[in-house]
Design an enzyme around this catalytic site. Structure first.
Site, short mmCIF file in Angstrom:
data_model
loop_
_atom_site.label_atom_id
_atom_site.label_comp_id
_atom_site.label_asym_id
_atom_site.label_seq_id
_atom_site.Cartn_x
_atom_site.Cartn_y
_atom_site.Cartn_z
N HIS A 123 0.85 -1.20 0.00
CA HIS A 123 0.00 0.00 0.00
C HIS A 123 0.88 1.24 0.00
CE1 HIS A 123 0.92 -0.48 4.26
NE2 HIS A 123 0.29 0.62 4.59
N HIS A 174 1.24 3.87 2.00
CA HIS A 174 1.75 4.60 3.16
C HIS A 174 3.27 4.55 3.08
CE1 HIS A 174 -2.13 4.35 5.79
NE2 HIS A 174 -2.07 5.46 5.08
N ASP A 229 5.85 4.37 4.91
CA ASP A 229 6.74 3.43 5.56
C ASP A 229 6.80 2.08 4.83
OD1 ASP A 229 4.03 3.34 6.54
OD2 ASP A 229 4.67 1.95 8.11
N HIS A 230 6.01 1.94 3.79
CA HIS A 230 6.03 0.70 3.00
C HIS A 230 6.56 0.89 1.59
CE1 HIS A 230 3.82 -1.90 5.89
NE2 HIS A 230 3.55 -0.71 6.38
N HIS A 243 -7.35 -1.62 5.66
CA HIS A 243 -6.53 -0.57 6.26
C HIS A 243 -7.14 0.77 5.90
CE1 HIS A 243 -3.04 0.79 8.33
NE2 HIS A 243 -2.41 1.27 7.28
N ASP A 280 -0.58 -3.80 6.02
CA ASP A 280 -1.12 -3.46 7.33
C ASP A 280 -2.62 -3.74 7.29
OD1 ASP A 280 1.41 -2.38 7.51
OD2 ASP A 280 0.75 -0.38 8.01
N HIS A 293 6.17 -4.84 12.45
CA HIS A 293 5.53 -3.53 12.30
C HIS A 293 5.18 -2.95 13.67
CE1 HIS A 293 2.62 -0.52 10.66
NE2 HIS A 293 3.42 -0.57 9.62
#
Lengths: 305, 305
Positions: free
Chosen positions: A62, A64, A66-67, A142, A212, A270
């Site tokens: 996805h 976001h 941090d990914h 999510h 997530d 995570h």
């Protein structure tokens, strides 16, 4: 054949001085898959001696940061080092536009062919297949479109029992025996029964990556009895309301899913930056599903045939 | 007042296991400026104990990834940590679109006001001013639009010589003396000559940041006699053809510019990954301009008043 997972990052979105954002390397035989690509993944690859030029598929769950914020740097470095092998990139709608915008302003024409595969994150569907494996999406829930990934080896060939093989069999017949067929004579009568001369094939290994997401039981049929399940566990269960609000999971929930899916092993990761010591998260998960490990930087798990 | 530069990254585009991409922190009094923001800058800020919440201005020289791929993560973290102070972002055309595209797909509404100032990288122009400093662009010549930045303290107030000050001066008159004015009586005759009761103000310090660029003498008038010049030195001069082709500079060229500009100190950085040992780059620069240092990670230079 190798089937090995290596963890490059264990942190949730807010960074921590000694943890990295999510990225994992799944090696299946000679094929290297990168799963998510948080900031600094290219340095983590160097640290753990994974040659980025050998990566053939990148899967982004996805958008976001941090990914996937490490993707730009990794692709740029592949380009600067004049990669020529094609690369598959799987990600949700939007990733293509984000990359194209950046490449336009940096005047970058990649030195290699990047094939973008836009994912429908709402379904369980096959998105990749080669001789050895298939990859399916796992719909997550999510705050934005998000999916996990299920990697599974294809059914393997049966083993020939050399001592029991009649000498008259042709190479073509041996191939058919490995595929599970009986051998018939010209008139259609049984000549060699498969069960008499072959034994069970090696089992097909599987890895499910779930991040997530909030706790979500409807994926149970897809991850049933996988060899290894990675599931996010951002919080302890005492913060399950916060987990629900932010659409994340607790260690207890990850373990509950692992138990219900009857998986063989569970990895949790995570982690929220609030947990300096991860032991409570591990203990909470193990109270429900004992065969749990922490997905911390450098952790490597090999699944044997 | 503090005037301190801290180096967070010394590497050129291809990353190196022990170097980081370009980022620098310039602290002037209570104001923290971030200059370029290569991947992993947020972690380097943590390592060197610079609180990102205190950064008020970010200056991006150009849109090659090694100079701005850390921006997404840094802004995201500021947002996740619920920053409320406004932030100025200075960068070339395109940066705004790149950020907007990402924020759209991650459904991010920043918790703070981000004011984007699009730079004309082709001119020497003032782009920022507050009570203490001005910032001007320095036109660079690179493969894409690129500018450096000149930070300069504003002229300071003269010092009052207490022993020589007549007792009858009002606070308003003292302010005018500090500003360099004479004090006249009501009829316009000289009452107190400024030169008799004040001494020279502290000098105004200056820092010029030049990256990435080929050797370019037309910026000499702008950087004349600055206290500190950072100039990229990607290559040794034996690779000056490669420097010219890629629009970078050599250590010799950086030092030549420093000498011609009569700067006080030179910092060189943005080193090609081919140089494991940086000593030859330093020695080459010092052969032309002795007061040279390597801009390596963690290096801190304070300029005294």
């Amino acid at each position: 054949m190798e089937f090995e997972l290596k963890i490059l990052g264990s942190s949730s979105a807010t960074p921590s001085p000694d943890r990295h954002h999510t990225a994992q390397v799944l090696t299946i035989g000679n094929q290297i898959n990168l799963i998510d690509c948080g900031e600094n993944t290219q340095m983590q690859l160097m640290r753990y001696k994974v040659k980025h030029q050998r990566i053939s598929n990148i899967f982004i769950s996805h958008l976001h940061g941090d990914h996937f914020f490490g993707l730009f740097g990794l692709l740029s470095t592949m380009h600067l080092q004049q990669r020529t092998q094609p690369l598959n990139l799987f990600g949700p709608a939007g990733l293509d536009e984000i990359l194209t915008t950046q490449f336009r302003y940096s005047h970058t024409q990649l030195s290699f062919k990047l094939t973008y595969h836009e994912l429908d994150t709402t379904v369980h569907a096959q998105v990749f297949e080669d001789k050895a494996i298939t990859v399916h999406t796992l719909p997550m829930q999510h705050r934005i479109d998000c999916c996990g990934f299920l990697f599974r080896e294809k059914p393997k060939l049966r083993h020939l029992i050399k001592d029991k093989l009649p000498g008259f069999l042709t190479p073509a017949q041996l191939v058919r025996l490995k595929a599970g067929e009986d051998i018939l004579d010209e008139t259609g009568n049984l000549l060699v029964a498969n069960a008499d001369v072959t034994s069970e094939p090696n089992r097909s290994r599987s890895y499910a990556y779930c991040s997530d997401t909030r706790y979500k039981e409807d994926i149970l049929p897809y991850i049933k009895q996988v060899d290894l399940l990675y599931h996010e566990a951002t919080f302890l269960d005492e913060l399950k309301e916060q987990a629900a609000y932010t659409m994340h999971s607790t260690a207890l929930q990850a373990a509950t899913l692992a138990r219900k899916a009857e998986v063989k092993r569970l990895l949790i990761g995570h982690f929220s930056v609030r947990y300096r010591d991860l032991t409570p998260l591990l203990l909470e998960a193990k109270s429900v599903f004992d065969n749990t490990q922490l997905a911390t930087e450098g952790k490597t798990i090999s699944i044997l045939e």
